[in-house]
Design a protein around this motif. Structure first.
Motif, PDB file in Angstrom:
ATOM      1  N   GLU A  51      40.279  39.947 -66.636  1.00 22.88           N
ATOM      2  CA  GLU A  51      39.562  39.148 -67.621  1.00 22.88           C
ATOM      3  C   GLU A  51      39.972  37.696 -67.437  1.00 22.88           C
ATOM      4  OE1 GLU A  51      38.751  41.918 -71.474  1.00 22.88           O
ATOM      5  OE2 GLU A  51      40.781  41.119 -71.271  1.00 22.88           O
ATOM      6  N   PRO A  78      31.174  40.812 -61.446  1.00 17.37           N
ATOM      7  CA  PRO A  78      31.059  40.656 -62.904  1.00 17.37           C
ATOM      8  C   PRO A  78      30.697  41.967 -63.582  1.00 17.37           C
ATOM      9  CG  PRO A  78      29.773  38.976 -61.747  1.00 17.37           C
ATOM     10  CD  PRO A  78      30.233  39.962 -60.721  1.00 17.37           C
ATOM     11  N   MET A  79      31.288  42.191 -64.753  1.00 13.07           N
ATOM     12  CA  MET A  79      31.010  43.399 -65.538  1.00 13.07           C
ATOM     13  C   MET A  79      30.302  42.992 -66.832  1.00 13.07           C
ATOM     14  SD  MET A  79      34.580  45.509 -65.242  1.00 13.07           S
ATOM     15  CE  MET A  79      34.020  46.829 -66.302  1.00 13.07           C
ATOM     16  N   GLY A  80      29.002  42.868 -66.797  1.00 12.35           N
ATOM     17  CA  GLY A  80      28.231  42.564 -67.995  1.00 12.35           C
ATOM     18  C   GLY A  80      28.348  41.119 -68.445  1.00 12.35           C
ATOM     19  N   TYR A 105      35.200  36.534 -69.547  1.00  8.63           N
ATOM     20  CA  TYR A 105      34.390  37.167 -68.505  1.00  8.63           C
ATOM     21  C   TYR A 105      35.216  38.291 -67.898  1.00  8.63           C
ATOM     22  CZ  TYR A 105      31.553  32.958 -68.804  1.00  8.63           C
ATOM     23  OH  TYR A 105      30.756  31.930 -69.260  1.00  8.63           O
ATOM     24  N   LYS A 106      34.625  39.468 -67.762  1.00  3.27           N
ATOM     25  CA  LYS A 106      35.334  40.619 -67.212  1.00  3.27           C
ATOM     26  C   LYS A 106      34.789  40.914 -65.811  1.00  3.27           C
ATOM     27  CE  LYS A 106      36.874  45.163 -68.778  1.00  3.27           C
ATOM     28  NZ  LYS A 106      36.788  46.142 -69.876  1.00  3.27           N
ATOM     29  N   TYR A 107      35.706  41.159 -64.874  1.00  2.16           N
ATOM     30  CA  TYR A 107      35.341  41.429 -63.478  1.00  2.16           C
ATOM     31  C   TYR A 107      35.956  42.744 -63.028  1.00  2.16           C
ATOM     32  CZ  TYR A 107      33.914  36.557 -63.334  1.00  2.16           C
ATOM     33  OH  TYR A 107      33.292  35.358 -63.588  1.00  2.16           O
ATOM     34  N   GLN A 108      35.161  43.546 -62.319  1.00  2.00           N
ATOM     35  CA  GLN A 108      35.622  44.802 -61.746  1.00  2.00           C
ATOM     36  C   GLN A 108      36.133  44.549 -60.327  1.00  2.00           C
ATOM     37  OE1 GLN A 108      35.452  48.089 -63.234  1.00  2.00           O
ATOM     38  NE2 GLN A 108      36.879  48.445 -61.560  1.00  2.00           N
ATOM     39  N   PHE A 121      40.424  45.925 -63.130  1.00  2.00           N
ATOM     40  CA  PHE A 121      39.597  44.856 -63.701  1.00  2.00           C
ATOM     41  C   PHE A 121      40.475  43.687 -64.139  1.00  2.00           C
ATOM     42  CE2 PHE A 121      40.823  46.953 -67.623  1.00  2.00           C
ATOM     43  CZ  PHE A 121      40.934  45.912 -68.527  1.00  2.00           C
TER      44      PHE A 121
END
Length: 108
Positions: free
Chosen positions: A36, A77-79, A102-105, A34
């Motif tokens: 950020e 995107p993660m949430g 913003y968090k991305y998987q 992941f």
């Protein structure tokens, strides 16, 4: 009274800013897959909704690029994003600078 008027005026002017925020890599984990990515803004300069929407493509492209460097082929995107205080006032009662994260998987 002048100070209150000046603060009201400045918050109105800066709140209407349509300049897209500049995204930057904040963190992540290759092992966990992941990244950020986020951008900073000040107390009186929160980006407008239009500016945030304009930045979303840049954020996703940056996430895909970061994941690609680790051998992944995509980023999702993660949430919802989270707002963190990046700089507290010396008294600790106010936040002068925020980071929208913003968090991305990463995935294949």
């Amino acid at each position: 009274m002048r100070i209150l008027f000046l603060l009201a005026f400045l918050s109105t002017v800066t709140a209407c800013s349509s300049v897209p925020p500049v995204p930057e890599l904040i963190g992540g984990s290759r092992a966990d897959g992941f990244v950020e990515i986020g951008y900073n803004f000040g107390l009186l300069s929160s980006p407008s909704r239009e500016a945030k929407e304009a930045a979303e493509e840049s954020l996703l492209n940056m996430a895909k690029s970061s994941c690609s460097e680790w051998g992944y082929s995509d980023a999702l995107p993660m949430g919802p994003s989270k707002r963190r205080c990046a700089y507290n006032a010396p008294e600790g009662q106010a936040c002068y600078k925020y980071t929208q994260v913003y968090k991305y998987q990463c995935g294949s």
